[in-house]
Write an enzyme that holds these catalytic residues in place. Structure first.
Site, PDB file in Angstrom:
ATOM      1  N   CYS A 134     -10.067  -4.123  -3.586  1.00 32.67           N
ATOM      2  CA  CYS A 134      -8.775  -4.631  -4.081  1.00 32.67           C
ATOM      3  C   CYS A 134      -8.690  -6.151  -3.907  1.00 32.67           C
ATOM      4  O   CYS A 134      -8.159  -6.860  -4.765  1.00 32.67           O
ATOM      5  CB  CYS A 134      -7.616  -3.989  -3.329  1.00 32.67           C
ATOM      6  SG  CYS A 134      -7.493  -2.224  -3.570  1.00 32.67           S
TER       7      CYS A 134
HETATM    8  C1  BEZ Z   1     -11.079  -0.956  -1.583  1.00 29.90           C
HETATM    9  O1  BEZ Z   1     -10.228  -1.549  -2.231  1.00 29.90           O
HETATM   10  O2  BEZ Z   1     -12.046  -1.534  -1.130  1.00 29.90           O
HETATM   11  C2  BEZ Z   1     -10.957   0.502  -1.339  1.00 29.90           C
HETATM   12  C3  BEZ Z   1      -9.721   1.092  -1.225  1.00 29.90           C
HETATM   13  C4  BEZ Z   1      -9.626   2.440  -0.961  1.00 29.90           C
HETATM   14  C5  BEZ Z   1     -10.777   3.201  -0.850  1.00 29.90           C
HETATM   15  C6  BEZ Z   1     -12.025   2.611  -0.999  1.00 29.90           C
HETATM   16  C7  BEZ Z   1     -12.116   1.251  -1.245  1.00 29.90           C
END
Ligand code: BEZ
Length: 211
Positions: A45
Site C-alpha cells: 500500500c
Molecule cells: C501490503 O500492502 O503490503 C499488504 C497488505 C495486506 C496484506 C498483504 C500485503
C-alpha cells in the site's frame, strides 16, 4: 452490494485526509478513480499510494480525480502519509478516506470475507462524468496494481466514450484502434477520414481519431 459496469456509483459522504467529501459533488463533471487499500503501514500500500501521488498530474491531465480508501482512521492515515512521502520520495496530494465504520467498503463491496474478513481487497472503480461505473478491477492484497495500466485503461475509456471505436489487445494511446462493429464498412470513410484497413469484415482498424 455488487456493483456492475453501467451502475451509478453509490454516493457517500466521508471523512478524508483533505476534509469531508461528498463523493458525487467532489467528482463534479469529471472522471474519478476510487481505489481501496487493505491497511495503513503496509508495504505494498505504501508503494501504491506513493505511485499515485507521483502520477497525480497525469491523472489530472485526463480530468480524473483520485480518491483512496482504507478502513483505518484519520490520525493513522495522516501519520502514515509522512512515511509514504519519505520512502516514496513524493508528496501525497490526494484524499484518503478514513473508512473506520466501513461505510464505503460496504457500499462498494470491497471486503471479500473469503479472502480476509476485515481488510479491503485492492478494488478500483473508474467512474465517468455521468457518475456511472466504467471499469472495476479487483486485486488481492499481495499484488500491487499497475498504475500505467490504470492510465492506459482511462485513455481507452475516454476514447471509446467519444468515438465509435474499441481498443485492441495491448493498445496504447496513439496506436490504431478497432472500428466498432455497429459501423458498416461503407460508412467508415466518412466517419474515419484518416483511413482504414479491412482485415476481416468484422475486424476493421483506423488511426486513433483524436490524434
Ligand atoms: C501490503 O500492502 O503490503 C499488504 C497488505 C495486506 C496484506 C498483504 C500485503
Amino acid at each position: 452490494m455488487t456493483i456492475r459496469l453501467g451502475d451509478i456509483a453509490p454516493d457517500f459522504t466521508a471523512e478524508t485526509t483533505e476534509g469531508t467529501i461528498n463523493f458525487h459533488e467532489w467528482l463534479g463533471d469529471g472522471w474519478g478513480m476510487l481505489f481501496s487499500h487493505p491497511a495503513d503501514y503496509t508495504p505494498v500500500c505504501t508503494t501504491e499510494l506513493g505511485r499515485t501521488a507521483q502520477l497525480k498530474d497525469r491523472f489530472a491531465e485526463k480530468n480524473v480525480k483520485v480518491l483512496a480508501v482504507s478502513v483505518d482512521g484519520l490520525a493513522s492515515h495522516k501519520d502514515w502519509i509522512k512515511d509514504i512521502n519519505e520512502t516514496q520520495n513524493t508528496t501525497v496530494n490526494f484524499p484518503i478516506i478514513a473508512d473506520e465504520d466501513r461505510n464505503v467498503a460496504t457500499l462498494y463491496d470491497m471486503i471479500h470475507p473469503n479472502a480476509d474478513n476485515t481488510l479491503t481487497v485492492r478494488s478500483v472503480f473508474i467512474i465517468g462524468p455521468d457518475k456511472k461505473v466504467k471499469l472495476t478491477l479487483t486485486y488481492p492484497a499481495s499484488t500491487g496494481r499497475n498504475f500505467d495500466e490504470l492510465l492506459r485503461v482511462i485513455d481507452s475509456l475516454q476514447l471509446t466514450a467519444n468515438y465509435s471505436v474499441a481498443t485492441p489487445a495491448d493498445w496504447k494511446d496513439g496506436e490504431d484502434v478497432v472500428v466498432s462493429p455497429s459501423i458498416a464498412t461503407e460508412d467508415i470513410p466518412e466517419k474515419f477520414p484518416k483511413g482504414h484497413k479491412v482485415i476481416k469484415p468484422y475486424l476493421r482498424t483506423t488511426p486513433q481519431p483524436n490524434k
